[in-house]
Design an enzyme around this catalytic site. Sequence first.
Site, mmCIF file in Angstrom:
data_model
loop_
_atom_site.group_PDB
_atom_site.id
_atom_site.type_symbol
_atom_site.label_atom_id
_atom_site.label_comp_id
_atom_site.label_asym_id
_atom_site.label_seq_id
_atom_site.Cartn_x
_atom_site.Cartn_y
_atom_site.Cartn_z
ATOM 1 N N TYR A 24 -5.614 -3.809 5.996
ATOM 2 C CA TYR A 24 -4.429 -2.978 6.262
ATOM 3 C C TYR A 24 -3.624 -3.584 7.410
ATOM 4 C CZ TYR A 24 -6.885 0.433 3.403
ATOM 5 O OH TYR A 24 -7.528 1.062 2.387
ATOM 6 N N ASN A 47 2.224 7.119 -2.456
ATOM 7 C CA ASN A 47 2.953 6.554 -3.587
ATOM 8 C C ASN A 47 2.313 5.291 -4.130
ATOM 9 O OD1 ASN A 47 4.786 5.991 -5.475
ATOM 10 N ND2 ASN A 47 6.474 5.693 -4.096
ATOM 11 N N CYS A 55 -3.758 -1.777 -5.207
ATOM 12 C CA CYS A 55 -4.140 -1.160 -3.936
ATOM 13 C C CYS A 55 -5.643 -1.264 -3.705
ATOM 14 C CB CYS A 55 -3.691 0.298 -3.915
ATOM 15 S SG CYS A 55 -4.088 1.183 -5.415
ATOM 16 N N HIS A 56 -6.393 -1.554 -4.725
ATOM 17 C CA HIS A 56 -7.850 -1.648 -4.559
ATOM 18 C C HIS A 56 -8.250 -2.934 -3.856
ATOM 19 C CE1 HIS A 56 -7.041 -3.670 -8.424
ATOM 20 N NE2 HIS A 56 -7.981 -4.475 -8.021
ATOM 21 N N GLU A 84 -14.008 -8.387 -9.929
ATOM 22 C CA GLU A 84 -12.962 -9.411 -9.822
ATOM 23 C C GLU A 84 -13.494 -10.704 -9.234
ATOM 24 O OE1 GLU A 84 -9.516 -8.035 -7.911
ATOM 25 O OE2 GLU A 84 -8.988 -6.675 -9.529
#
Length: 104
Positions: A24, A47, A55-56, A84
């Site tokens: 972040y 949002n 966002c993950h 991933e």
Amino acid sequence: MNKKFTEAIYELLRTVPQGKVVTYGDLAKAAGSPGAARAVGLAMKNNPDAPHTPCHRVVAADGSLHGYSGAGGVNRKREMLIAEGVEFYGDRVDLVTARWNLLS
DNA sequence: AAAATGACGGTGT
DNA sequence: TACACCGCCATTT
């Protein structure tokens, strides 16, 4: 609209390839306001452009997962990252190898 | 316009 | 390492 901050966050987040993650704080810094890590997280929760924005792939500064508005919460988020190809160290992401450079 | 909120970060214990 | 406290910023109410 106008909210350049959140907008910039989405843009940068989209540049993160699969198998890589960002913190972040780094996201906020790249957006132009270092220290606004909280605002970054808020943008995801309020949002989440959903599938359009990975966002993950956003994790805490220490590599631990904080939250996830999606189904399964952070639990699902962790498994998604593993799927991933992100190397996990227990419940923490291996930022040494999975951390993506936002400047590139 | 002001106050409250929150998916953070760093430091101290 | 885990938990607690304070400080930071943008968004939302």
